[in-house]
Design a protein around this motif. Sequence first.
Motif, PDB file in Angstrom:
ATOM      1  N   ASN A   1       0.805  -1.226   0.000  1.00 39.06           N
ATOM      2  CA  ASN A   1       0.000   0.000   0.000  1.00 39.06           C
ATOM      3  C   ASN A   1       0.839   1.279   0.000  1.00 39.06           C
ATOM      4  OD1 ASN A   1       0.923   0.203   2.708  1.00 39.06           O
ATOM      5  ND2 ASN A   1      -0.857  -0.941   3.441  1.00 39.06           N
ATOM      6  N   SER A   2       2.133   1.170  -0.277  1.00 36.58           N
ATOM      7  CA  SER A   2       2.997   2.343  -0.257  1.00 36.58           C
ATOM      8  C   SER A   2       2.696   3.264  -1.436  1.00 36.58           C
ATOM      9  CB  SER A   2       4.475   1.931  -0.311  1.00 36.58           C
ATOM     10  OG  SER A   2       5.311   3.071  -0.450  1.00 36.58           O
TER      11      SER A   2
ATOM     12  N   SER B   1      -1.427   4.375   1.551  1.00 33.21           N
ATOM     13  CA  SER B   1      -1.443   5.037   2.856  1.00 33.21           C
ATOM     14  C   SER B   1      -1.303   6.545   2.722  1.00 33.21           C
ATOM     15  CB  SER B   1      -0.341   4.461   3.757  1.00 33.21           C
ATOM     16  OG  SER B   1       0.884   4.326   3.073  1.00 33.21           O
TER      17      SER B   1
ATOM     18  N   CYS C   1       3.079  -0.434   9.798  1.00 34.94           N
ATOM     19  CA  CYS C   1       2.685   0.837  10.403  1.00 34.94           C
ATOM     20  C   CYS C   1       3.741   1.911  10.177  1.00 34.94           C
ATOM     21  CB  CYS C   1       2.429   0.654  11.900  1.00 34.94           C
ATOM     22  SG  CYS C   1       0.852  -0.176  12.267  1.00 34.94           S
TER      23      CYS C   1
ATOM     24  N   ILE D   1       2.937   3.338   6.847  1.00 41.66           N
ATOM     25  CA  ILE D   1       1.760   4.184   6.997  1.00 41.66           C
ATOM     26  C   ILE D   1       2.142   5.507   7.651  1.00 41.66           C
ATOM     27  CG2 ILE D   1      -0.424   4.423   8.247  1.00 41.66           C
ATOM     28  CD1 ILE D   1      -0.906   1.447   7.750  1.00 41.66           C
TER      29      ILE D   1
ATOM     30  N   CYS E   1      -1.665   3.212  15.128  1.00 38.79           N
ATOM     31  CA  CYS E   1      -1.599   2.131  14.151  1.00 38.79           C
ATOM     32  C   CYS E   1      -0.932   0.931  14.816  1.00 38.79           C
ATOM     33  CB  CYS E   1      -0.805   2.562  12.915  1.00 38.79           C
ATOM     34  SG  CYS E   1      -0.574   1.255  11.676  1.00 38.79           S
TER      35      CYS E   1
ATOM     36  N   MET F   1      -6.008  -0.153   7.154  1.00 39.38           N
ATOM     37  CA  MET F   1      -6.154  -0.337   5.710  1.00 39.38           C
ATOM     38  C   MET F   1      -6.555  -1.783   5.419  1.00 39.38           C
ATOM     39  SD  MET F   1      -2.912   1.902   4.304  1.00 39.38           S
ATOM     40  CE  MET F   1      -3.656   2.095   2.691  1.00 39.38           C
TER      41      MET F   1
END
Length: 493
Positions: free
Chosen positions: A129-130, A149, A181, A184, A231, A262
């Motif tokens: 998710n970067s 994120s 995390c 994120i 997170c 997420m």
Amino acid sequence: MNEMIFFNFFLISIFNFIESVNIINVGILIPSNADSALHRDCGMYNSLGAIPLAIDRIVDEGLLDNYNFTFKIFNDECDESLAAGYVATLLEEDGVDVIFGPVCNAAAKVVGSIGNYYNKPIMTWGLANSYELTNYDKYPTVSTIVGTSRVLGRAIVKVMQQYNWKQFAFLYGTNDPRNRCGFIKTDVETVINNESDIFISYQRAISNTSLENLKTVLTAVSTRARIILCCYEFDIDKRNYLLALKDLKMNTDDYVNIFVEMRGLGFGTRFTDGAEYDIVSGTVPIWILGPGYPPDGRDQDAKNGARNSFFIDFQTSSSADSKSFASAVMERAQSWPFYCENCSSVYYNASTYAKYLHDSFYLYGLALNRTLASGNGTEGIPNGVDIILHTRGTFVGVTGVVNIGVNGTRDATFFFTGLRANLKSQVFMTIPFKEGVGTIYLNYTDSATTVWEIRGGKVPLDVPLCGFAGNLCPVDFWANYYPYVIAAIVVAL
């Protein structure tokens, strides 16, 4: 041992015995069950069943008539070096047409670069998710079905602005080898640093997420913040956090605790069998101690600790029942086409991100169909750049409405979810993003009787009137100076 698994099956229902069949060679990079956290979120044994479910839809919609799939699977365990070696094998020796995975950011970046060189589509899912993966110049053949994120950071800004909060503390766990995390936190921090009226007042990495240590951390936070974002990687850490709030009496009206996530579960977990269910996700809530832990009798305390808590998380899908889908994933993994003997629901529950694997596979089928219809790829399976270009568009998936933007990245939708006075969850705010721009849709007419019902209708302040230490209360002029005013009046007379 990271063994390769090979599957070859024929979709007879698609091509109706036509002799000339086009072969789509699929490579998969996915963790085994060696790491409990990876297994929980996106392990092979409890995720694979999502693929035949996606193929069912592809068949029903006639997207790839006269096409057949073969599968080759490597357990890369989210290790960059293993991922690099296996993707080279898949592309050089096995000649795959598409790769699903890796499911983690660091490995996905490595494979994304190699995929760019070979011009092959890399369909990421899971924990990938970067925001870096959305760089089209660097990763033009990468698809991200999960969202990023960085957009989560923008959703946080929307919530802060909605309630006129200017500052918050950010706590994040670092007890995860993949540093989810941490990724994120970096993206959220980048977003906040570009905001002129919102800032992070206190930030702390937490490697020890035991109850006692979290109480120590929160005691320090109480002197610096009232809006606390956090997170945590593991559900047990979230539950410990709720217990710490309860024990320290930081679950009161003065505090706002927001979990950033997420996973699309909000207050829920991946478990679908229990005595209590979260209304929004349809799963067992985070305050219920998960299987594998000895009972501590504190589920109700953890629930009370959550009374002033919220989640900012991906939308929770209403298009598929969580329990039914989870059961179907486990059932299909054990039958055609994988016949996985170890994929038993007795020992494993469907992974957190199995829904995203389903939607990623269906998206590939949809994009391949569009690419072929456009006239590209008539001499074979189209290249990665063409496939990614044709992922653009919208469809309804198991994870909800999926909108893919111009660079092959999902435009995520976030829910702001909290608890009503009866401690039942409700989605208070829906925040969809389109090309990075978010819009707020309020799911209430009066925040006092919904969002802040549990607090008597009052919106908490980000800074107490008397300051964090309670020694900055405004001076009451008449209470302090009334005798002097009267004396002055008497003298004047």
